[in-house]
Design a protein around this motif. Structure first.
Motif, mmCIF file in Angstrom:
data_model
loop_
_atom_site.group_PDB
_atom_site.id
_atom_site.type_symbol
_atom_site.label_atom_id
_atom_site.label_comp_id
_atom_site.label_asym_id
_atom_site.label_seq_id
_atom_site.Cartn_x
_atom_site.Cartn_y
_atom_site.Cartn_z
ATOM 1 N N VAL A 66 1.014 -1.162 -0.101
ATOM 2 C CA VAL A 66 0.052 0.058 0.102
ATOM 3 C C VAL A 66 0.969 1.097 0.034
ATOM 4 C CG1 VAL A 66 -1.808 1.153 1.331
ATOM 5 C CG2 VAL A 66 -1.834 -1.272 1.263
ATOM 6 N N GLY A 67 0.789 2.106 -0.937
ATOM 7 C CA GLY A 67 1.511 3.355 -1.035
ATOM 8 C C GLY A 67 0.574 4.435 -0.568
ATOM 9 N N ILE A 68 1.116 5.196 0.557
ATOM 10 C CA ILE A 68 0.389 6.205 1.139
ATOM 11 C C ILE A 68 1.009 7.586 0.837
ATOM 12 C CG2 ILE A 68 -0.254 7.129 3.535
ATOM 13 C CD1 ILE A 68 0.261 4.330 4.555
ATOM 14 N N ILE A 69 0.298 8.316 0.202
ATOM 15 C CA ILE A 69 0.521 9.585 -0.456
ATOM 16 C C ILE A 69 -0.195 10.772 0.328
ATOM 17 C CG2 ILE A 69 0.559 11.046 -2.345
ATOM 18 C CD1 ILE A 69 -0.137 8.328 -3.915
ATOM 19 N N GLY A 70 0.930 11.290 1.287
ATOM 20 C CA GLY A 70 0.617 12.342 2.428
ATOM 21 C C GLY A 70 0.573 11.423 3.629
ATOM 22 N N VAL A 71 1.561 11.902 4.604
ATOM 23 C CA VAL A 71 1.869 11.031 5.795
ATOM 24 C C VAL A 71 1.708 12.163 6.853
ATOM 25 C CG1 VAL A 71 3.138 9.447 6.814
ATOM 26 C CG2 VAL A 71 3.146 9.586 4.431
ATOM 27 N N GLY A 72 0.430 12.731 7.055
ATOM 28 C CA GLY A 72 0.126 13.689 8.075
ATOM 29 C C GLY A 72 -0.517 13.150 8.993
ATOM 30 N N HIS A 73 -1.448 13.710 9.779
ATOM 31 C CA HIS A 73 -2.290 13.152 10.758
ATOM 32 C C HIS A 73 -2.811 11.336 10.396
ATOM 33 C CE1 HIS A 73 -2.327 16.887 12.578
ATOM 34 N NE2 HIS A 73 -2.114 16.207 13.745
ATOM 35 N N ILE A 74 -3.470 11.818 9.056
ATOM 36 C CA ILE A 74 -4.304 10.379 8.454
ATOM 37 C C ILE A 74 -3.165 9.445 8.021
ATOM 38 C CG2 ILE A 74 -6.001 9.682 6.923
ATOM 39 C CD1 ILE A 74 -7.148 12.248 6.983
ATOM 40 N N GLY A 75 -2.377 9.731 7.272
ATOM 41 C CA GLY A 75 -1.386 9.141 6.647
ATOM 42 C C GLY A 75 -0.659 8.232 7.416
ATOM 43 N N SER A 76 -0.205 9.051 8.512
ATOM 44 C CA SER A 76 0.633 8.356 9.580
ATOM 45 C C SER A 76 -0.203 7.332 10.439
ATOM 46 C CB SER A 76 1.266 9.196 10.824
ATOM 47 O OG SER A 76 1.978 10.531 10.111
ATOM 48 N N LEU A 77 -1.333 7.708 10.746
ATOM 49 C CA LEU A 77 -2.162 6.672 11.563
ATOM 50 C C LEU A 77 -2.348 5.328 10.385
ATOM 51 C CD1 LEU A 77 -3.683 5.544 14.074
ATOM 52 C CD2 LEU A 77 -5.755 7.205 13.160
#
Length: 374
Positions: free
Chosen positions: A119-130
């Protein structure tokens, strides 16, 4: 004081009623006339707050009970010395659980395991980090893309988007909408990226509709691109592209973050900020705004990944939101009506899992559930 509030804000009377006279209005219907004699305006993502809305008003405080702020002209508010508050991370858990629900629904439909995917997560702020934490707890391989964090030297590793396009079977987007600057995100998924995307990929957008060039996406899908698309946000919402809707795999009306917990988190954060603005202390406790765990489930033996989807099904059936949107998508105003009448969806924390092994309980806790050993 007079407070204008988007009527979709939960517990508005309980939270803000003691602070002044409140008037609740549908978010898209809030006008400059409503704001003219108000001292505070509380909105959600459908209300644009800018010069046009507030010029000539007595507004001194603007709160957005949302994580995102691209509907707010923060620079203009600062110039006018108007205090602004929002709720970063308020719906992170809700969106993460939406994405996991969508992925597990797809895995069952296709007869494969999520642990077999990258799974590639694009944007690792609050949501992406969790989301990264939850996926890793499930044993899923993740690839992270966040150029601003990479430039700051944050702990990654972070990969270029081109790397995720080639090596991740799932691309899920969790970015703010930025048209300018060093890292614009408007139409990040465009004709060029779609051409580079191998067939068979899964694309998920639960962030901002205009991250995807909807015309390019429709052209690709109509031209035989074999990817599965999950869209919760739409480029021109509340208007929908019916041809695009007919080709995406799962479609929902911008409700990924619409859990009771997420909405309460957003409203409570703004309530706290307004109390500070007024020089007082909050008189309402957040816990009082949420009911207790809605049900208890007994689980025996060690943790098993195949137990997750049945538990999520107790909380949320994403296919029902998909069916509801498709049934009324061609009707005027249907998109906003679905959001306004959206039921009180809960989060995993609303389930109490009763386990007979400590390790099992700890694993469920890592996935966001209440879990005890008895």
């Amino acid at each position: 004081m007079r407070i204008i509030i988007d009527q979709a804000t939960p517990a508005a009377s309980l939270l803000f009623g003691s602070l002044g006279e409140i008037q609740t209005i549908p978010g898209r219907a809030i006008t400059s006339e409503h704001c003219r004699a108000a001292q505070a305006v509380i909105v959600r993502s459908v209300t644009s707050v800018n010069r046009e809305l507030l010029t000539g008003s007595t507004v001194q405080f603007v709160g957005s009970a949302t994580a995102g702020t691209d509907h707010i002209d923060r620079h203009w508010l600062q110039q006018q010395d108007i205090t602004f508050a929002h709720a970063p991370g308020c719906n992170a858990t809700a969106v993460v659980e939406y994405v996991l629900t969508a992925l597990l629904w797809l895995m069952v439909r296709e007869g494969c395991l999520l642990q077999e995917k990258t799974v590639g997560i694009i944007g690792v702020g609050h949501i992406g980090s969790l989301l990264n934490q939850r996926l890793q707890a499930l044993g899923v391989t993740t690839l992270l893309c966040d150029p601003p964090r990479a430039e700051r030297g944050d702990t990654g590793p972070f990969w270029p988007l081109s790397h995720l396009v080639q090596h991740a079977e799932v691309l899920t987007f969790h970015l703010p909408l930025q048209r300018e600057g060093p890292h614009p995100t408007w139409h990040l998924l465009d004709e060029e990226l779609l051409a580079a995307l191998p067939d068979g990929r899964i694309l998920i957008n639960s962030a901002r509709g205009a991250l995807f060039d909807s015309a390019a996406l429709l052209t690709a899908l109509a031209g035989g691109k074999t990817c599965r698309v999950v869209l919760d946000v739409w480029e021109h919402e509340p208007a929908l592209s019916l041809p695009l809707l007919s080709r995406v795999t799962l479609a929902t009306p911008h409700i990924a973050g619409y859990t009771l917990e997420g909405r309460v988190n957003g409203a409570f954060a703004v309530y706290q900020a307004l109390c500070r603005q007024l020089g007082g202390r909050p008189g309402v406790d957040r816990a009082s705004l949420l009911p207790n765990a809605q049900q208890a489930v007994t689980l025996s033996g060690p943790w098993r990944s195949e137990q997750l989807k049945p538990l999520l099904d107790r909380i949320y059936r994403i296919e029902r939101d998909d069916a509801a949107l498709r049934a009324v998508a061609d009707q005027s105003g249907a998109f906003d009506q679905l959001r306004a009448a959206y039921p009180a969806r809960r989060e995993c924390s609303s389930l109490l899992l009763v386990c007979d092994q400590e390790q099992t309980a700890q694993q469920w806790q890592r996935l966001g559930f209440q879990a005890v050993v008895r």
